[in-house]
Design an enzyme around this catalytic site. Structure first.
Site, PDB file in Angstrom:
ATOM      1  N   SER A  10      28.260 -24.816  24.658  1.00 25.65           N
ATOM      2  CA  SER A  10      29.483 -24.768  23.854  1.00 25.65           C
ATOM      3  C   SER A  10      29.935 -26.106  23.287  1.00 25.65           C
ATOM      4  O   SER A  10      30.474 -26.155  22.180  1.00 25.65           O
ATOM      5  CB  SER A  10      30.624 -24.149  24.670  1.00 25.65           C
ATOM      6  OG  SER A  10      30.817 -24.863  25.881  1.00 25.65           O
ATOM      7  N   ASP A 212      41.637 -26.800  28.441  1.00 26.58           N
ATOM      8  CA  ASP A 212      40.814 -26.061  29.405  1.00 26.58           C
ATOM      9  C   ASP A 212      40.022 -26.984  30.315  1.00 26.58           C
ATOM     10  O   ASP A 212      39.346 -26.517  31.240  1.00 26.58           O
ATOM     11  CB  ASP A 212      39.866 -25.088  28.678  1.00 26.58           C
ATOM     12  CG  ASP A 212      38.888 -25.802  27.740  1.00 26.58           C
ATOM     13  OD1 ASP A 212      38.820 -27.046  27.739  1.00 26.58           O
ATOM     14  OD2 ASP A 212      38.191 -25.092  26.995  1.00 26.58           O
ATOM     15  N   HIS A 215      36.074 -28.344  27.442  1.00 26.58           N
ATOM     16  CA  HIS A 215      35.543 -28.597  26.103  1.00 26.58           C
ATOM     17  C   HIS A 215      36.156 -29.845  25.473  1.00 26.58           C
ATOM     18  O   HIS A 215      37.355 -30.100  25.629  1.00 26.58           O
ATOM     19  CB  HIS A 215      35.794 -27.389  25.196  1.00 26.58           C
ATOM     20  CG  HIS A 215      35.092 -26.160  25.670  1.00 26.58           C
ATOM     21  ND1 HIS A 215      35.763 -25.052  26.142  1.00 26.58           N
ATOM     22  CD2 HIS A 215      33.763 -25.876  25.761  1.00 26.58           C
ATOM     23  CE1 HIS A 215      34.878 -24.124  26.495  1.00 26.58           C
ATOM     24  NE2 HIS A 215      33.668 -24.601  26.269  1.00 26.58           N
TER      25      HIS A 215
END
Length: 241
Positions: A10, A212, A215
């Site tokens: 990601s 979060d 990321h």
């Protein structure tokens, strides 16, 4: 056209500006479109590169800003034009998919084979210069995956080089900035321990994260792209002393 493959999970696909599964749409100037920067779409068509680069590749998740465009803008001025009056062109090949472990990038697995197909298609229009690889957060969740991470990433690099017929293809990998607290340093150690020709490791630790805590933020992605560009220029473009 100089071609760069973007792969991993990601943080390479890009989550900069993604909050609660929605991208804020903010594109920093360092990531602005440029007609000289192209991307290979999911349907293997070249088009002008725009954020989010991985929107049709990591299609089941929300993509935002990644390091690819900032990297391209950092490298482009240093590339030689193909001839008098011509402009250098750069092609990006997005392949990253969020939440994936390195076992899913083993030869014969769907993601690996898709990356090879996309890379070969891109190579019909230019020369692959390097693979940019940012992956490992998923493997930090597992003690076993952590223990064999170096072996698996070295196998990945060797397989890609063999399947593309480029035994010295540069790999620029990113050492993790986030992940399972028990194993993140072990995965990072494995990343820094990779001992193969033409492999460079760029350290993302300390770059700002989204809320979060996993990321990279938009600003961090821009910085990472610039760091990757600097690594490529210094290692693979600068003439030897």
């Amino acid at each position: 056209m100089r071609i760069f493959v973007l792969s991993g999970q990601s943080n390479m696909a890009g989550r900069g500006g993604v909050h609660h599964r929605h991208w804020d749409g903010v594109v920093p100037p360092e990531c602005a479109p440029d007609p000289r920067i192209l991307r290979l779409s999911a349907t293997l068509q070249w088009e002008e590169a725009r954020e989010p680069l991985h929107a049709d590749i990591d299609a089941t998740k929300t993509c935002g800003v990644g390091p690819g465009m900032a990297f391209a803008h950092g490298v482009l001025p240093r590339l030689d034009a193909p001839g008098p009056g011509a402009e250098a062109g750069l092609g990006l090949v997005p392949c990253a998919v969020g939440g994936t472990a390195i076992r899913e990038w083993a030869r014969g697995e769907r993601l690996y084979e898709q990356m090879i197909v996309r890379s070969r298609a891109a190579a019909e229009c230019g020369e692959i210069q390097a693979v940019l690889w940012y992956q490992g957060e998923s493997d930090a969740e597992s003690d076993h995956a952590t223990a064999v991470y170096r072996e698996n990433v070295e196998k990945l690099i060797n397989n890609v080089r063999e399947d593309l017929g480029m035994p010295q293809l540069p790999f620029i990998q990113v050492a993790l900035a986030s992940g399972n607290k028990r194993n993140i340093e072990k995965v990072r150690s494995a990343q820094f321990s990779v001992n193969l020709l033409n492999v460079v490791t760029v350290d993302a630790m300390g770059l700002p994260l989204n809320e979060d805590h996993l990321h990279l933020s938009t600003g961090a992605q821009v910085k990472l792209g610039e760091m990757l560009a600097e690594a490529y220029i210094n290692k693979f473009l600068e003439p030897p002393c």
